[in-house]
Design an enzyme around this catalytic site. Structure first.
Site, short mmCIF file in Angstrom:
data_model
loop_
_atom_site.label_atom_id
_atom_site.label_comp_id
_atom_site.label_asym_id
_atom_site.label_seq_id
_atom_site.Cartn_x
_atom_site.Cartn_y
_atom_site.Cartn_z
N GLY A 79 86.46 45.87 77.90
CA GLY A 79 87.64 46.27 77.15
C GLY A 79 87.34 46.24 75.66
N GLU A 80 88.31 46.68 74.88
CA GLU A 80 88.11 46.72 73.44
C GLU A 80 89.43 46.58 72.72
OE1 GLU A 80 87.36 51.16 72.39
OE2 GLU A 80 86.36 50.78 74.29
N GLY A 82 91.16 45.16 68.48
CA GLY A 82 90.92 45.02 67.05
C GLY A 82 89.85 44.01 66.73
N PHE A 83 89.72 42.99 67.57
CA PHE A 83 88.71 41.96 67.35
C PHE A 83 87.32 42.54 67.54
CE2 PHE A 83 85.92 38.55 68.45
CZ PHE A 83 86.43 37.39 67.88
N VAL A 86 84.63 43.64 74.39
CA VAL A 86 84.42 42.57 75.35
C VAL A 86 83.43 43.05 76.40
CG1 VAL A 86 85.52 40.97 76.98
CG2 VAL A 86 86.80 41.81 74.99
N LYS A 110 83.36 38.25 74.10
CA LYS A 110 84.08 39.02 73.09
C LYS A 110 83.31 38.94 71.78
CE LYS A 110 88.38 37.85 71.96
NZ LYS A 110 89.86 37.81 72.09
N ASP A 207 101.81 36.60 70.43
CA ASP A 207 101.31 37.93 70.78
C ASP A 207 101.34 38.15 72.29
OD1 ASP A 207 100.45 40.44 69.99
OD2 ASP A 207 98.32 39.92 70.09
#
Length: 410
Positions: A79-80, A82-83, A86, A110, A207
């Site tokens: 996955g992807e 803003g940080f 992954v 991550k 969040d």
């Protein structure tokens, strides 16, 4: 591959729709911080050095994680956000050293985008909170890497991915979640939030959304991504004043307006996610007709009527739930979405109701007519409308309160 970027609510910028994907996405904000960073934590304000030294997690070298993820290959991306991205990796179960692909323990790594600004602060916040908080409904942080400009986090691998993918991805890999699984996930996520809000933790998650709810092989829900978490108010303070950050569509209105953060802000976000689970629709979707783009505003009028609620329920789970139970879940969502924070239930009360509904979802009988039956007899639905509010309240506290009160403990 995408840009590994997820838009966030920021006080100085317009609101954005910030959906993440995959294994816990990431964060975006302002202000890269160095080694002098201080984080308010569940045990008071601590420096970066104190946080890292007190952690029981493994400190990985960058070389180890590069090997574990097959050099961060694109086909390892889970996955992807803003940080950053992954990646899937493998380590030995005992030594936690890098292992050959397909052997040992699967991990999710991550990796912080090096051009990220607030990334370091949120990387540190994750270690600070997940290094101290342990609960079956929080994702386990295995370790971290801080080497030169590299900042990474290593989590337990969650085989079923995110709730977001199961609700909104229309492909053969992600089958629509059944009603029973949705209720199981809702209960698990509620337990995670209830623990964070408890006297033991006193943490505001800030969040809560579908992409941050991860699922293990048995669809047990675990909260991930603690980069925006904050300690709750202390002493006689009623709230924490903070810069407005989060994801558009999930943040509580009073927090967006004032920056005043409380545990009830999380409760509002939970109500949004519960509504997404009922409807199968995203909190915000610009591709829908204009009046339907904001899910909360559009769906609220439908949620208290036996006749209307079927117009917003996810068609993919038709027939899997009883109408009365669907109304009760919808009523919980409505209470969580109260504009007035004091009227929202606490998460312990939400957990209690969802636990009760786990036992009633499949039960039939004269009072719990199935949705399919209600479709066949829709011409009779109108006569039930006048008493639907009492139906919804049954099983929550036995009677309905006055409109100005909350049916669940606050």
């Amino acid at each position: 591959m995408g840009s590994c970027f997820s838009a966030r609510i920021k006080a100085e910028s317009p609101l954005h729709n910030g959906a993440n994907s995959g294994h816990g996405g990431g964060k975006y904000g302002n202000g890269m911080s160095g080694s002098s960073s201080r984080i308010s934590s569940v045990s008071g304000t601590r420096t970066e050095g104190e946080i890292l030294q007190s952690s029981n997690m493994k400190s990985f070298s960058f070389s180890e994680l590069r090997t574990a993820t097959r050099n961060f290959r694109p086909d390892s991306v889970l996955g992807e956000g803003g940080f950053g991205c992954v990646f899937k990796g493998w380590v030995d179960e005992n030594s936690l050293t890098a292992a050959k692909p397909g052997t040992g323990m699967v991990i999710a790594v991550k990796r912080l985008n090096q051009e990220g600004f607030q990334g370091h602060q949120e990387w540190l916040a994750e270690i600070n909170y997940l290094g101290q908080l342990y609960h079956p409904n929080l994702v386990k942080l295995v370790g971290y890497c801080l080497e030169d400009d590299h900042r990474l986090l290593v989590y337990e691998f969650m085989p079923k991915g995110s709730l977001e993918n199961h609700l909104f991805r229309r492909n053969s890999y992600f089958q629509p979640l059944s009603w029973n699984l949705r209720m199981k996930v809702a209960l698990g996520a509620a337990k995670g939030l209830a623990f964070l809000h408890s006297d033991e933790a006193k943490v505001i998650y800030r969040d809560f959304k579908t992409s941050n709810v991860l699922l293990d092989s048995n669809f047990n829900a675990k909260l991930s991504d603690f980069g925006l978490a904050k300690d709750g108010p202390t002493g006689d303070k009623s709230h924490v004043s903070t810069r407005v950050m989060g994801t558009y569509g999930y943040a509580a209105p009073e927090y967006m307006a004032t920056g005043h953060l409380t545990a009830r802000s999380d409760v509002y976000s939970f109500g949004v996610v519960l509504l997404e689970m009922l409807t199968g629709k995203r909190a915000v979707d610009k591709n829908r007709p204009s009046r339907e783009q904001n899910l909360v505003e559009w769906a609220k009028p439908y949620l208290t009527s036996k006749r209307k609620i079927l117009q917003v329920m996810d068609a993919r789970i038709e027939g899997q739930y009883t109408l009365d139970v669907a109304l009760k879940v919808a009523y919980v969502a409505l209470q969580c979405l109260s504009i007035e924070p004091k009227l929202r239930p606490n998460m312990n009360a939400v957990v209690k109701v969802l636990e009760q509904l786990q036992d009633t979802g499949d039960k039939g009988g004269p009072r719990n007519a199935s949705v399919q039956t209600s479709h066949q007899n829709s011409r009779n639905a109108a006569k039930f409308q006048s008493k639907n509010t009492n139906d919804v309240c049954n099983g929550i506290n036995g009677s309905c309160p006055q409109p100005s009160a909350s049916p669940l403990p606050t």
